[in-house]
Design a protein around this motif. Structure first.
Motif, PDB file in Angstrom:
ATOM      1  N   LEU A 276       0.838  -1.202   0.000  1.00 43.71           N
ATOM      2  CA  LEU A 276       0.000   0.000   0.000  1.00 43.71           C
ATOM      3  C   LEU A 276       0.873   1.252   0.000  1.00 43.71           C
ATOM      4  O   LEU A 276       1.830   1.347   0.758  1.00 43.71           O
ATOM      5  CB  LEU A 276      -0.894   0.019   1.240  1.00 43.71           C
ATOM      6  CG  LEU A 276      -2.065  -0.940   1.291  1.00 43.71           C
ATOM      7  CD1 LEU A 276      -2.737  -0.845   2.658  1.00 43.71           C
ATOM      8  CD2 LEU A 276      -3.085  -0.613   0.214  1.00 43.71           C
TER       9      LEU A 276
ATOM     10  N   VAL B 224      -3.463   3.911   1.517  1.00 42.79           N
ATOM     11  CA  VAL B 224      -3.907   3.750   2.899  1.00 42.79           C
ATOM     12  C   VAL B 224      -5.079   4.687   3.177  1.00 42.79           C
ATOM     13  O   VAL B 224      -6.081   4.289   3.771  1.00 42.79           O
ATOM     14  CB  VAL B 224      -2.745   4.029   3.892  1.00 42.79           C
ATOM     15  CG1 VAL B 224      -3.237   3.962   5.322  1.00 42.79           C
ATOM     16  CG2 VAL B 224      -1.628   3.029   3.679  1.00 42.79           C
TER      17      VAL B 224
ATOM     18  N   GLU C 270      -8.830   3.528   4.160  1.00 35.75           N
ATOM     19  CA  GLU C 270      -9.523   4.036   5.349  1.00 35.75           C
ATOM     20  C   GLU C 270     -10.899   4.576   4.987  1.00 35.75           C
ATOM     21  O   GLU C 270     -11.900   4.278   5.628  1.00 35.75           O
ATOM     22  CB  GLU C 270      -8.711   5.172   5.983  1.00 35.75           C
ATOM     23  CG  GLU C 270      -7.619   4.719   6.889  1.00 35.75           C
ATOM     24  CD  GLU C 270      -7.364   5.743   8.010  1.00 35.75           C
ATOM     25  OE1 GLU C 270      -8.139   6.712   8.124  1.00 35.75           O
ATOM     26  OE2 GLU C 270      -6.388   5.558   8.754  1.00 35.75           O
TER      27      GLU C 270
ATOM     28  N   VAL D  24     -13.226   1.765   4.171  1.00 33.74           N
ATOM     29  CA  VAL D  24     -13.576   0.983   5.361  1.00 33.74           C
ATOM     30  C   VAL D  24     -14.570   1.761   6.220  1.00 33.74           C
ATOM     31  O   VAL D  24     -15.522   1.188   6.764  1.00 33.74           O
ATOM     32  CB  VAL D  24     -12.309   0.622   6.166  1.00 33.74           C
ATOM     33  CG1 VAL D  24     -12.664   0.094   7.539  1.00 33.74           C
ATOM     34  CG2 VAL D  24     -11.482  -0.409   5.411  1.00 33.74           C
ATOM     35  N   LEU D  25     -14.353   3.060   6.299  1.00 35.44           N
ATOM     36  CA  LEU D  25     -15.241   3.857   7.145  1.00 35.44           C
ATOM     37  C   LEU D  25     -16.575   4.168   6.471  1.00 35.44           C
ATOM     38  O   LEU D  25     -17.491   4.647   7.111  1.00 35.44           O
ATOM     39  CB  LEU D  25     -14.542   5.167   7.551  1.00 35.44           C
ATOM     40  CG  LEU D  25     -13.361   4.985   8.522  1.00 35.44           C
ATOM     41  CD1 LEU D  25     -12.625   6.292   8.737  1.00 35.44           C
ATOM     42  CD2 LEU D  25     -13.830   4.428   9.858  1.00 35.44           C
TER      43      LEU D  25
ATOM     44  N   LEU E 105       2.235   2.509   6.848  1.00 33.61           N
ATOM     45  CA  LEU E 105       0.891   2.080   7.196  1.00 33.61           C
ATOM     46  C   LEU E 105       0.502   2.701   8.533  1.00 33.61           C
ATOM     47  O   LEU E 105       0.956   2.260   9.585  1.00 33.61           O
ATOM     48  CB  LEU E 105       0.905   0.550   7.296  1.00 33.61           C
ATOM     49  CG  LEU E 105      -0.413  -0.173   7.101  1.00 33.61           C
ATOM     50  CD1 LEU E 105      -1.046   0.226   5.786  1.00 33.61           C
ATOM     51  CD2 LEU E 105      -0.170  -1.677   7.115  1.00 33.61           C
ATOM     52  N   GLN E 106      -0.264   3.755   8.478  1.00 37.39           N
ATOM     53  CA  GLN E 106      -0.683   4.436   9.699  1.00 37.39           C
ATOM     54  C   GLN E 106      -2.186   4.670   9.596  1.00 37.39           C
ATOM     55  O   GLN E 106      -2.629   5.355   8.691  1.00 37.39           O
ATOM     56  CB  GLN E 106       0.007   5.810   9.812  1.00 37.39           C
ATOM     57  CG  GLN E 106       1.490   5.750  10.030  1.00 37.39           C
ATOM     58  CD  GLN E 106       1.845   5.570  11.488  1.00 37.39           C
ATOM     59  OE1 GLN E 106       0.968   5.479  12.332  1.00 37.39           O
ATOM     60  NE2 GLN E 106       3.128   5.518  11.786  1.00 37.39           N
ATOM     61  N   PHE E 107      -2.921   4.106  10.528  1.00 35.77           N
ATOM     62  CA  PHE E 107      -4.357   4.330  10.477  1.00 35.77           C
ATOM     63  C   PHE E 107      -4.750   5.443  11.445  1.00 35.77           C
ATOM     64  O   PHE E 107      -4.105   5.641  12.482  1.00 35.77           O
ATOM     65  CB  PHE E 107      -5.108   3.047  10.814  1.00 35.77           C
ATOM     66  CG  PHE E 107      -4.960   1.977   9.772  1.00 35.77           C
ATOM     67  CD1 PHE E 107      -5.342   2.210   8.458  1.00 35.77           C
ATOM     68  CD2 PHE E 107      -4.459   0.723  10.100  1.00 35.77           C
ATOM     69  CE1 PHE E 107      -5.213   1.227   7.487  1.00 35.77           C
ATOM     70  CE2 PHE E 107      -4.323  -0.267   9.140  1.00 35.77           C
ATOM     71  CZ  PHE E 107      -4.701  -0.018   7.833  1.00 35.77           C
ATOM     72  N   SER E 108      -5.825   6.132  11.093  1.00 40.04           N
ATOM     73  CA  SER E 108      -6.270   7.258  11.916  1.00 40.04           C
ATOM     74  C   SER E 108      -6.992   6.762  13.176  1.00 40.04           C
ATOM     75  O   SER E 108      -7.395   5.604  13.263  1.00 40.04           O
ATOM     76  CB  SER E 108      -7.212   8.129  11.100  1.00 40.04           C
ATOM     77  OG  SER E 108      -8.392   7.409  10.819  1.00 40.04           O
TER      78      SER E 108
ATOM     79  N   PHE F 285     -10.395   5.425  12.396  1.00 40.67           N
ATOM     80  CA  PHE F 285     -10.333   4.086  11.821  1.00 40.67           C
ATOM     81  C   PHE F 285     -10.134   3.050  12.936  1.00 40.67           C
ATOM     82  O   PHE F 285     -10.848   2.056  13.013  1.00 40.67           O
ATOM     83  CB  PHE F 285      -9.173   4.031  10.826  1.00 40.67           C
ATOM     84  CG  PHE F 285      -8.994   2.714  10.135  1.00 40.67           C
ATOM     85  CD1 PHE F 285      -9.609   2.461   8.919  1.00 40.67           C
ATOM     86  CD2 PHE F 285      -8.194   1.710  10.688  1.00 40.67           C
ATOM     87  CE1 PHE F 285      -9.441   1.243   8.277  1.00 40.67           C
ATOM     88  CE2 PHE F 285      -8.023   0.488  10.056  1.00 40.67           C
ATOM     89  CZ  PHE F 285      -8.646   0.258   8.847  1.00 40.67           C
TER      90      PHE F 285
END
Lengths: 746, 190
Positions: free
Chosen positions: A24, A29, A33, A36-37, B96-99, B102
């Motif tokens: 990714l 990413v 997100e 997914v949201l 790869l960093q999710f909020s 999330f």
């Protein structure tokens, strides 16, 4: 427009896949997100997918039930054992005989060689340029938003900046109308802004014959150019005139922008390109050999003529138009073979384009008996909204899909005009019936029929404010009686295909131009209109009119393009025309032919032809069926308002081969009877000659000295010789097929 | 999830108490579940293993805070959630960093459907057996410890994209197979 839930979109699964393989990008990413949201369903899918990935990972290391997991030593003891065990399985796996490490190494060498093919001064097209050939992303260029359309309406709209940017003079920042700039070259007699007649400097334009109704016999007879005497001569003259117009017009643009066009392509480059463009596959090796050794001064003209008469011409255009009309996916309720039969017959007799369009728009009857009916049968779902949008986009080059809900943001198409076009389809219905055997009463087949109901009246639609509105069948401002006795689609067919320069002609010319040059006058090709000024408005206009007066002769139009000066040039470019790069957002000047990636069909057919893997003639239905089945692996169809589908084909040989059935693939790279390899390896030629033949069969050129050297070294290297004498040849063929040069139309 | 006992981690780490056999059993049994819970929020199995180790340390040190009979997974999940955020903030350089949004949405849903996910994991075994032998071999090679698509491609001498393509196809086959099995099981019980 409605969009399907993210959880079922191929894009979503692609992102999930990229996540599993740690591929990714930061942008991905963010997108992931976002998806997914976007919904609970998407979140569930995400969780389930990642869970599956993680479970596989976990079970491989620690076992499915966690029994091997020893918390005290953090669970890593079983690691080595299971790894060894896996390795054993792994080694037992039979390696495909055709993909070897050596072959992959060779690919690297070859790509290098290909890079050298282009001018070494850095101005050359990079090898991996496949992706760069795409239309630019909307924000690629930072040019002030000046909306100016060719008809001078002067709408200013932020979002329209890119397309119009093409007409902005970079020095002054002012809009430059190409059509005005070029008056110095082609004399334009302006009568009224909308009614101009172009005359080339020294050419008389004959009076235009306007055919009012399709099917009236005057200009609409199918024209066989080569066969009838006087008519042929006059066609030839007008053909010459059209070619000269293209040449002069493009040259004027080069001069204006200070661009030196690329030199003439050598025969090998041109041969491969014209073959792929006209008949859809690379030239057979014997044709290439003959052509490259020919000294006939008119060999290119003769080749174009023979290709237009080649059975593969019919096959190629049938594929292209089947895809445009009903898509590649099998999911629609249509009879694909019947549509293809219809197209084949009509392309074979070079049926005038306006008649074909009229057939599709006004078709009635059974899917199996009237192949033309399948176009609408594929799109009559959702209140004929796809039928409306796709008829407009495919035949008229106008994207009105968004106007079903609101007025067009960039031009003056109103929501009403979508529904007044939609109104033409309101009498149409799709009927299903089971065909039964008369005696036994058993069901034989299921039939689908396109019918016209005897109903009249207006069409209702809802505005965004929730108001119900009424509209009537109306095309380009011309209303049609809305009573039940009027067959609306027949009326629409007439309106669409009559006049001096109907949209169907302009749109087809634009599409054809893109097909051959790799870029159309407007981008995208099917989004024409006042909001999207074409790069060469006069040329487009002139060609559309010539196309109409040729009797909508498709072959004639292709002949003009293929024999134009610009199409003879190489796709390589030098310092003097590197700015002519539509991929980076510049306005196309056609000072070279832009690179295109092969389509899935071109790749499949070229691969089989080059390797001799399948001796079934390409023209047979069997071959078409197999290719179609193969293609289904890449296609996803959606039931959206425009019946979109996505094709996940990446134009790579590796992908193509892997997705083929393994028997065919192995055969393609085997020394079985009849394959290219068998013929080459078992011939009595010297090694260098064999390599030349291999290269000619795949890349339509002779190998460079450097390639020859590398390949010969490989063929004689110890590691290859030890395996067996054919492995080296397989590696060489694999390397050629796997080169980016093979998958490009250049 | 009782925090009623006031002992701190330091107290516990002195190891003057030994966790009950039941605790150890629960702990062991739920490792995979915990790992998968973490994975859904960090994305990479390697990172997830690291976070799991850190989480385990905390769980181990706080075992006395856990009351047997309450939901172990929920308790451990809280600890993991905290460790996930710590890990993320420490590794700002990661692609790869999710909020936050999330993470909280995903963890909430993960707990909500954790039983269903468990059923899916069981069905997965069955689906693996139903793969074509060559597909099963490829997926085994891909998931052998320490492997990834790229390295498998190198070993097989296949272009990496083609391996990604094949492995992706097989994963999708497994995913669909699991979904189908669950759906038919649900139909059978209603």
């Amino acid at each position: 427009m409605k969009s399907p839930d993210a959880s079922s979109q191929p894009e979503f699964f692609e992102l999930l896949e990229a996540l599993c393989e740690d591929r990714l990008t930061p942008v991905d990413v963010q997108r992931l997100e976002q998806l997914v949201l976007s919904s609970t369903a998407a979140r569930r899918t995400y969780l389930a997918y990642v869970d599956l990935h993680g479970t596989l990972h976990w079970n491989a290391a620690y076992g499915a039930d966690g029994e091997n997991f020893d918390p005290a030593v953090s669970g890593r003891t079983s690691d080595d054992d299971s790894k060894n065990e896996e390795r054993k399985t792994f080694r037992r796996r039979p390696l495909g005989l055709w993909i070897t490490a050596a072959a992959v190494a060779l690919v690297g060498v070859l790509s290098f060689a290909l890079g050298r093919l282009f001018p070494p001064d850095g101005a050359g097209q990079p090898v991996a340029s496949l992706g760069q050939n795409r239309p630019p992303a909307p924000n690629d260029r930072q040019i002030p938003a000046v909306g100016t359309s060719s008809s001078g309406e002067g709408q200013v709209h932020e979002h329209a900046s890119v397309n119009n940017a093409a007409n902005v003079n970079p020095d002054s920042g002012k809009p430059v109308m190409l059509s005005q700039q070029e008056k110095s070259v082609s004399v334009t007699e302006g009568r009224t802004p909308n009614e101009r007649v172009e005359r080339s400097k020294n050419i008389d334009v004959p009076p235009k014959t306007s055919s009012e109704i399709v099917g009236s016999s005057n200009v609409l007879e199918p024209q066989s150019v080569a066969s009838n005497g006087a008519a042929a001569q006059s066609t030839q003259r007008s053909g010459q005139r059209a070619i000269e117009f293209i040449n002069e017009h493009l040259a004027a643009g080069w001069k204006l922008y200070g661009v030196e066009p690329s030199p003439k392509a050598d025969d090998a480059e041109w041969l491969r390109r014209v073959y792929l463009d006209v008949v859809g596959h690379i030239p057979p090796v014997d044709v290439a050999e003959r052509f490259l050794s020919s000294r006939d001064a008119s060999r290119r003209e003769k080749l174009v003529e023979s290709l237009l008469d080649d059975p593969s011409y019919v096959r190629n255009w049938t594929i292209i138009w089947t895809n445009l009309l009903i898509g590649r996916s099998d999911s629609r309720d249509v009879n694909r073979p019947a549509l293809q039969k219809f197209l084949r017959e009509n392309f074979a007799r070079n049926r005038p384009w306006n008649e074909l369009v009229a057939e599709f728009v006004s078709a009635e009857g059974n899917a199996a008996e009237n192949g033309a009916a399948n176009f609408l049968l594929a799109h009559m779902n959702n209140d004929a909204m796809p039928a409306t949008a796709i008829t407009s986009r495919v035949f008229l080059g106008r994207q009105i899909g968004c106007t079903q809900c609101h007025d067009h943001p960039f031009n003056d198409w109103k929501q009403e005009s979508f529904w007044s076009l939609n109104s033409f389809f309101q009498q149409t219905s799709v009927a299903h019936a089971d065909l039964r055997d008369e005696r036994s009463g058993k069901m034989k087949a299921r039939t689908t029929t396109l019918e016209t109901k005897h109903v009249g009246g207006p069409t209702h639609f809802e505005t965004r404010r929730g108001l119900m509105q009424v509209t009537y069948p109306k095309f380009e401002g011309i209303a049609v009686n809305d009573d039940a006795d009027t067959n609306r689609r027949q009326e629409l067919a007439k309106l669409m295909t009559s006049g001096e320069k109907p949209l169907v002609a302009e749109s087809l010319v634009n599409r054809m131009w893109e097909h051959f040059f790799g870029c159309s006058f407007t981008r995208p090709v099917d989004d024409m209109g006042p909001h999207n000024a074409p790069s060469h408005p006069e040329l487009l206009d002139h060609l559309a009119k010539e196309f109409v007066s040729s009797g909508y002769d498709l072959k004639q139009l292709m002949r003009w393009i293929c024999l134009s000066d610009a199409y003879q040039r190489t796709s390589r470019f030098g310092k003097s025309n590197e700015q002519d790069d539509p991929a980076s957002g510049a306005m196309p000047l056609f000072s070279r032919v832009y690179l295109k990636g092969m389509t899935a069909e071109q790749l499949y057919d070229s691969l089989l032809l080059a390797t001799g893997a399948d001796m079934t003639p390409l023209e047979l239905g069997d071959h078409d069926r197999r290719r179609h089945e193969w293609l289904q692996q890449f296609v996803h169809a959606f039931q959206t308002d425009e019946n979109d589908e996505s094709v996940t084909f990446e134009s790579s040989i590796a992908q193509a081969l892997l997705m083929m059935n393994s028997e065919l693939t192995e055969h393609a790279l085997s020394l079985d009877r009849g394959t290219l390899l068998e013929k080459v390896v078992h011939s009595r030629d010297a090694e260098a000659e064999k390599l030349k033949r291999l290269c000619l069969a795949t890349l339509t050129r002779y190998p460079t000295p450097k390639e020859l050297q590398t390949l010969r070294k490989l063929l004689n290297s110890g590691s290859v010789a030890q395996r067996n004498n054919s492995a080296g040849w397989q590696d060489a063929l694999w390397a050629y097929l796997n080169s980016s040069e093979f998958v490009l139309v250049h | 999830m009782s925090d009623s006992t006031n002992k701190t981690a330091e107290d516990a780490s002195s190891l003057d108490q030994v966790p009950s056999a039941e605790f150890v059993q629960l702990f062991t049994k739920l490792q995979r579940r915990l790992f998968l819970f973490i994975l859904s929020q960090v994305g990479s199995p390697v990172d997830a293993e690291e976070v799991l180790q850190e989480t385990n340390v905390i769980i181990w040190s706080k075992f006395h805070q856990f009351q047997l009979g309450t939901n172990f997974f929920a308790w451990a999940g809280m600890i993991a959630t905290y460790e996930i955020r710590k890990f993320r903030d420490r590794r700002r350089d990661r692609r790869l960093q999710f909020s936050d949004e999330f993470l909280s949405q995903v963890s909430e849903d993960a707990i909500e459907i954790s039983e269903e996910l468990e059923l899916r994991r069981e069905a997965l075994n069955e689906c693996l057996h139903r793969l074509k032998p060559e597909d099963r071999e490829l997926i085994q090679a891909r998931y052998a410890p320490g492997e990834n698509g790229l390295r498998v491609a190198e070993k097989l001498g296949r272009p990496s994209n083609s391996v990604y393509q094949s492995v992706g196809r097989i994963r999708k086959v497994l995913f669909d197979c699991v979904t189908r099995r669950l759906a038919s099981a649900a139909r059978a019980t209603t």
